[in-house]
Design a protein around this motif. Structure first.
Motif, mmCIF file in Angstrom:
data_model
loop_
_atom_site.group_PDB
_atom_site.id
_atom_site.type_symbol
_atom_site.label_atom_id
_atom_site.label_comp_id
_atom_site.label_asym_id
_atom_site.label_seq_id
_atom_site.Cartn_x
_atom_site.Cartn_y
_atom_site.Cartn_z
ATOM 1 N N VAL A 191 -22.840 -4.401 -38.455
ATOM 2 C CA VAL A 191 -23.749 -3.911 -39.486
ATOM 3 C C VAL A 191 -24.202 -2.508 -39.086
ATOM 4 O O VAL A 191 -24.872 -2.331 -38.061
ATOM 5 C CB VAL A 191 -24.977 -4.840 -39.632
ATOM 6 N N ALA A 192 -23.800 -1.504 -39.875
ATOM 7 C CA ALA A 192 -24.233 -0.123 -39.635
ATOM 8 C C ALA A 192 -25.660 -0.008 -40.162
ATOM 9 O O ALA A 192 -25.892 -0.075 -41.371
ATOM 10 C CB ALA A 192 -23.309 0.853 -40.339
ATOM 11 N N THR A 193 -26.634 0.124 -39.248
ATOM 12 C CA THR A 193 -28.039 0.037 -39.635
ATOM 13 C C THR A 193 -28.722 1.386 -39.859
ATOM 14 O O THR A 193 -29.550 1.506 -40.754
ATOM 15 C CB THR A 193 -28.834 -0.753 -38.585
ATOM 16 N N HIS A 194 -28.411 2.374 -39.059
ATOM 17 C CA HIS A 194 -29.096 3.673 -39.149
ATOM 18 C C HIS A 194 -28.143 4.807 -38.779
ATOM 19 O O HIS A 194 -27.386 4.681 -37.816
ATOM 20 C CB HIS A 194 -30.281 3.760 -38.180
ATOM 21 N N GLN A 217 -9.910 -1.484 -33.532
ATOM 22 C CA GLN A 217 -10.392 -2.699 -32.871
ATOM 23 C C GLN A 217 -10.419 -3.925 -33.789
ATOM 24 O O GLN A 217 -10.661 -5.036 -33.326
ATOM 25 C CB GLN A 217 -11.784 -2.454 -32.295
ATOM 26 N N GLY A 218 -10.196 -3.726 -35.087
ATOM 27 C CA GLY A 218 -10.076 -4.848 -36.003
ATOM 28 C C GLY A 218 -11.372 -5.489 -36.462
ATOM 29 O O GLY A 218 -11.395 -6.677 -36.762
ATOM 30 N N PHE A 219 -12.459 -4.724 -36.543
ATOM 31 C CA PHE A 219 -13.694 -5.299 -37.068
ATOM 32 C C PHE A 219 -13.977 -4.750 -38.472
ATOM 33 O O PHE A 219 -13.407 -3.765 -38.896
ATOM 34 C CB PHE A 219 -14.884 -5.073 -36.135
ATOM 35 N N LYS A 220 -14.867 -5.435 -39.178
ATOM 36 C CA LYS A 220 -15.290 -5.012 -40.510
ATOM 37 C C LYS A 220 -16.729 -4.516 -40.425
ATOM 38 O O LYS A 220 -17.426 -4.766 -39.438
ATOM 39 C CB LYS A 220 -15.162 -6.155 -41.504
ATOM 40 N N ILE A 221 -17.165 -3.819 -41.473
ATOM 41 C CA ILE A 221 -18.463 -3.145 -41.457
ATOM 42 C C ILE A 221 -19.299 -3.551 -42.666
ATOM 43 O O ILE A 221 -18.800 -3.571 -43.793
ATOM 44 C CB ILE A 221 -18.258 -1.613 -41.475
ATOM 45 N N VAL A 222 -20.558 -3.845 -42.405
ATOM 46 C CA VAL A 222 -21.549 -4.008 -43.467
ATOM 47 C C VAL A 222 -22.327 -2.689 -43.499
ATOM 48 O O VAL A 222 -23.054 -2.371 -42.550
ATOM 49 C CB VAL A 222 -22.521 -5.176 -43.187
ATOM 50 N N PRO A 223 -22.167 -1.888 -44.549
ATOM 51 C CA PRO A 223 -22.850 -0.586 -44.596
ATOM 52 C C PRO A 223 -24.299 -0.711 -45.075
ATOM 53 O O PRO A 223 -24.639 -0.353 -46.193
ATOM 54 C CB PRO A 223 -21.990 0.214 -45.575
ATOM 55 N N GLN A 224 -25.158 -1.213 -44.209
ATOM 56 C CA GLN A 224 -26.576 -1.369 -44.536
ATOM 57 C C GLN A 224 -27.268 -0.012 -44.638
ATOM 58 O O GLN A 224 -28.158 0.179 -45.457
ATOM 59 C CB GLN A 224 -27.250 -2.236 -43.479
ATOM 60 N N CYS A 225 -26.886 0.930 -43.820
ATOM 61 C CA CYS A 225 -27.418 2.290 -43.847
ATOM 62 C C CYS A 225 -26.972 2.967 -45.149
ATOM 63 O O CYS A 225 -25.806 2.895 -45.523
ATOM 64 C CB CYS A 225 -26.882 3.050 -42.636
ATOM 65 N N SER A 226 -27.897 3.625 -45.830
ATOM 66 C CA SER A 226 -27.578 4.243 -47.122
ATOM 67 C C SER A 226 -26.519 5.332 -46.993
ATOM 68 O O SER A 226 -25.678 5.503 -47.890
ATOM 69 C CB SER A 226 -28.840 4.801 -47.775
ATOM 70 N N TYR A 227 -26.524 6.068 -45.894
ATOM 71 C CA TYR A 227 -25.514 7.115 -45.720
ATOM 72 C C TYR A 227 -24.125 6.502 -45.538
ATOM 73 O O TYR A 227 -23.151 6.960 -46.137
ATOM 74 C CB TYR A 227 -25.852 8.027 -44.527
ATOM 75 N N VAL A 228 -24.020 5.464 -44.736
ATOM 76 C CA VAL A 228 -22.729 4.798 -44.529
ATOM 77 C C VAL A 228 -22.254 4.182 -45.844
ATOM 78 O O VAL A 228 -21.070 4.274 -46.197
ATOM 79 C CB VAL A 228 -22.812 3.746 -43.395
ATOM 80 N N GLU A 229 -23.166 3.603 -46.606
ATOM 81 C CA GLU A 229 -22.833 3.054 -47.923
ATOM 82 C C GLU A 229 -22.265 4.149 -48.829
ATOM 83 O O GLU A 229 -21.257 3.955 -49.512
ATOM 84 C CB GLU A 229 -24.078 2.422 -48.558
ATOM 85 N N LYS A 230 -22.906 5.298 -48.841
ATOM 86 C CA LYS A 230 -22.443 6.433 -49.652
ATOM 87 C C LYS A 230 -21.025 6.850 -49.246
ATOM 88 O O LYS A 230 -20.169 7.109 -50.096
ATOM 89 C CB LYS A 230 -23.415 7.609 -49.492
ATOM 90 N N LYS A 231 -20.782 6.909 -47.940
ATOM 91 C CA LYS A 231 -19.447 7.304 -47.462
ATOM 92 C C LYS A 231 -18.393 6.265 -47.856
ATOM 93 O O LYS A 231 -17.264 6.621 -48.201
ATOM 94 C CB LYS A 231 -19.457 7.532 -45.946
ATOM 95 N N PHE A 232 -18.749 4.985 -47.819
ATOM 96 C CA PHE A 232 -17.828 3.943 -48.284
ATOM 97 C C PHE A 232 -17.511 4.149 -49.760
ATOM 98 O O PHE A 232 -16.365 4.029 -50.180
ATOM 99 C CB PHE A 232 -18.407 2.546 -48.047
ATOM 100 N N ASP A 233 -18.537 4.450 -50.559
ATOM 101 C CA ASP A 233 -18.332 4.679 -51.992
ATOM 102 C C ASP A 233 -17.430 5.884 -52.250
ATOM 103 O O ASP A 233 -16.653 5.893 -53.203
ATOM 104 C CB ASP A 233 -19.677 4.870 -52.708
ATOM 105 N N GLU A 234 -17.531 6.895 -51.408
ATOM 106 C CA GLU A 234 -16.722 8.116 -51.552
ATOM 107 C C GLU A 234 -15.285 7.942 -51.045
ATOM 108 O O GLU A 234 -14.438 8.791 -51.307
ATOM 109 C CB GLU A 234 -17.371 9.271 -50.793
#
Length: 109
Positions: free
Chosen positions: A53-56, A83-100
């Motif tokens: 979980v990307a928090t900040h 490394q084969g893991f998945k990400i929960v983009p809890q941080c708004s910036y990480v969420e924005k980058k996922f959307d982009e």
């Protein structure tokens, strides 16, 4: 003007069960960082090793506006692929980058 990625060193530091990516910009005393923690399941609170979980994401003003935050997310994405893991983009910036970046959809938990 040189590429910012040539001026930034990103290191990963374990913190408890989670971690922190730290960006050091050449010639600057301020560091940026991206923190993550493992995803825990309810109700038993088991830790999922394969979900982070990307928090900040924090970049101080002194080094802001240069793309440092984007480089931190890029490093998280590169590590997820390697490394084969998945990400929960809890941080708004990480969420924005996922959307982009729709090509990251396979890494979203």
């Amino acid at each position: 003007m040189s590429d910012i990625s040539e001026q930034v060193t990103i290191t990963h530091h374990a913190q408890g069960q989670g971690g922190k990516y730290v960006a050091q910009v050449e010639g600057e005393s301020a560091d940026g960082y991206l923190e993550w923690e493992p995803k825990t399941g309810l109700p038993d609170k088991e830790v999922a090793d394969d979900i982070r979980v990307a928090t900040h994401t924090v970049v101080p003003r002194e080094i802001g506006g240069r793309g440092v935050a984007g480089l931190l997310v890029d490093r998280l994405i590169a590590d997820a692929r390697e490394q084969g893991f998945k990400i929960v983009p809890q941080c708004s910036y990480v969420e924005k980058k996922f959307d982009e970046n729709p090509d990251w959809a396979d890494l979203r938990a």
